[in-house]
Design an enzyme around this catalytic site. Structure first.
Site, PDB file in Angstrom:
ATOM      1  N   SER B 145       7.809  81.350 124.804  1.00 49.62           N
ATOM      2  CA  SER B 145       7.620  82.494 125.702  1.00 49.62           C
ATOM      3  C   SER B 145       7.396  81.988 127.137  1.00 49.62           C
ATOM      4  CB  SER B 145       6.469  83.361 125.186  1.00 49.62           C
ATOM      5  OG  SER B 145       6.438  84.591 125.852  1.00 49.62           O
ATOM      6  N   ASP B 312      14.530  90.042 119.444  1.00 56.86           N
ATOM      7  CA  ASP B 312      13.704  89.880 120.655  1.00 56.86           C
ATOM      8  C   ASP B 312      14.347  90.655 121.810  1.00 56.86           C
ATOM      9  OD1 ASP B 312      12.271  88.963 122.879  1.00 56.86           O
ATOM     10  OD2 ASP B 312      12.160  86.903 122.145  1.00 56.86           O
ATOM     11  N   HIS B 345      10.047  89.336 119.659  1.00 57.11           N
ATOM     12  CA  HIS B 345       9.597  88.198 120.460  1.00 57.11           C
ATOM     13  C   HIS B 345       8.436  87.452 119.811  1.00 57.11           C
ATOM     14  CE1 HIS B 345       8.885  85.739 123.922  1.00 57.11           C
ATOM     15  NE2 HIS B 345       7.661  86.194 124.045  1.00 57.11           N
TER      16      HIS B 345
END
Lengths: 366, 366
Positions: B145, B312, B345
């Site tokens: 991330s 995601d 995600h």
């Protein structure tokens, strides 16, 4: 500029699905074209959450409508052939009775005293209008986004009252992702101190909450793919940047701010809350004994066109497929169109060539 | 419970990319395993926006870390082999110097006097730590991330300093959809009157803004598909419902509220703003003369593993592919893994079996 808006007085009292009733309520609507002597060419349009009944210009109001390029003489929805009616949803603030209207019992705006609103109520109010216009059966019922859910509520409650249906980018029931988004939009409004439990005024108005709600709406109405091509990482010119720390710096932020600016004072916050919650509550599966599929099979349509967009994250294509399958299960001849418009949920408002072609092709067959 | 957290004093002054410098700043970090005599088994982890350096339990702090099942003796990242270092990002509030830290020049918290923060600064602070530990070259640099972007900032600024790289669910540059989401999260905090231009206190704290920001985060960290299976349209029991008009009614709303409740007082709002904006600013394409591809080609890696998730929406798979292609263009042997985890995600935090298998397989080859 004239005013094309007409008002239909609903039966009074008008009973609401979850309890309570409206007194002296009315529905705003506009029309295009002429009702045929046999009254068999009526096409009713239900809108998304925010538009008014002014879908297109007409003689009384030449200003462009929200579906200007779709609707009119010789256009995709040809008003030389169809008598088109567009209603402002019950509970909205664009002429129909809603939370911002005067409560005849108190002489004050309803605000949170407006009864619980469902899309079934909105559908039933429109059904009363159609009855009032002397139309026994709609030739076509069209709904997009929230209006698509309202259309399904109409069909589920009044099977046999519609010949053909056009369903656009909508849902047979609200899914948790969409509920989460809408719940957060409502929370942003409710947490704004100026919302004040619904008792705001022009002077003390929940601008911040409405701005966040609208921006979140726009983010989910479009698509990431469209924005890569449209905004990329383009910066604002230095004279357009905000002075605030953490203020807007990228074009995409300015685009969202423009959308919010145009919306915040043009839509009543309480009406927004009522309509948003009504969308979460909607589940066509409540009709009949077998969930969504069984409910859709009861609608007794002859023909249907179901259109969805692959880039729509709010009303995903899988839900459009579910509607098409369900209506087909009821014996309707169903055309399912999956468009690859890049604009996401909002594509029906902007990708007029693709949507128009599908709609015109379907209407030509009726 | 002991404290495994160590503090590394950054060179003072520590110059920041966009101007200004930090005095007497430090970086919090934790380690697992033993550095080999040749100092060639170090694996550095950069985290997402909110986690601390406590990735897993260790002797000093047996409480579970945020990647507990991934990391430890005999686990996917086997600390019997690797000397693992996890840093708390510069600018965060979990031990490293950030906006909530005391400004030695004033004796007061920095708040908005903290200098502009970039992920390049965060990468350089970690590079100083690695130098300080006497590690000339990292065996592996892992980031997920926001941490994946920090890792790319490290590689772009210090080519040749890393042998192998694991890139997880991240971006070579912030795209407009992600910018829009983060901008709206920041706006929710900034519009909260209790944010007070960064001068809040425990007694007057921007809970509402932080709650909206966190909920919007969670919505974009997961996937609509996962939630259909997990929450569907399940209602809360009547005793769990909120009394407020428009209060939570569905399980998905209660789930979001729980996430917000656990976050709001556990992360410093100003630090959140700084890190969020740093993510928007990040564009590895600023390094070199040919945009993203040229910048990634300069990293001089030997091996890389790039993992992305199809569901995601915040860091789409197309961006993982772009990273893999770019690193391959620099001569690295790159393995690209697209996982069909339903959790969006956040999958790297919860779908440990899939991510662990890919990571362990890659590490075994080094």
């Amino acid at each position: 500029m004239g005013d094309a808006r007409r008002y239909f007085a609903l039966p009074s009292p008008f009973a609401m699905k979850r309890g309570g009733a409206l007194e002296q309520a009315s529905l705003a609507y506009e029309t295009w074209g002429e009702l045929s002597p046999a009254r068999d060419n009526a096409l009713l349009i239900f809108t998304g959450l925010s538009p008014s009944a002014h879908a297109a210009s007409n003689a009384e109001d030449p200003s462009p409508g929200w579906w200007e390029d779709m609707l009119g003489p010789g256009k995709y929805i040809d008003t030389n052939r169809w008598y088109v009616i567009c209603v402002n949803t019950l509970g909205s603030c664009k002429g129909s009775t809603g939370a911002a209207s005067t409560n005849p019992a108190s002489g004050e705006p309803y605000r949170l005293d407006f009864p619980d609103l469902t899309l079934e109520d909105a559908a039933n109010a429109a059904k009363a209008l159609i009855d009032g216009l002397g139309i026994e059966r709609l030739a076509c019922l069209l709904g997009n986004s929230m209006g698509g859910m309202t259309a399904l509520a109409y069909l589920a409650q009044h099977p046999g009252s519609v010949r053909a249906h056009i369903s656009i980018s909508t849902a047979p029931q609200a899914q948790p992702f969409a509920i989460a988004i809408r719940s957060l939009q409502r929370e942003a409004i409710r947490l704004d101190p100026q919302w004040n439990n619904g008792r705001y005024s022009d002077e003390s108005y929940p601008e911040a909450g409405m701005s966040i709600a609208r921006k979140l709406g726009v983010i989910t109405y479009r698509s990431a793919m469209e924005w890569v091509g449209r905004f990329a990482r383009i910066r604002l010119d230095s004279d357009q940047r905000e002075e605030d720390p953490f203020g807007a710096e990228f074009q995409v932020e300015s685009y969202l701010a423009g959308h919010a600016r145009r919306f915040v004072r043009n839509f009543d916050p309480n009406s927004y809350l009522y309509l948003s919650r009504a969308s979460d509550w909607f589940d066509v599966g409540e009709y009949g004994q077998g969930g969504v599929a069984a409910a859709l099979a009861r609608t007794a349509l002859e023909q249907a066109l179901v259109i969805g967009v692959e880039t729509d994250i709010l009303f995903p294509l899988s839900q459009q497929q579910e509607i098409a399958d369900g209506l087909r299960g009821g014996g309707a001849q169903v055309e399912f169109v999956a468009l690859d418009s890049p604009q996401g949920h909002d594509a029906f408002l902007v990708d007029i060539p693709r949507f128009g072609a599908a709609i015109a092709h379907f209407l030509a067959r009726l």
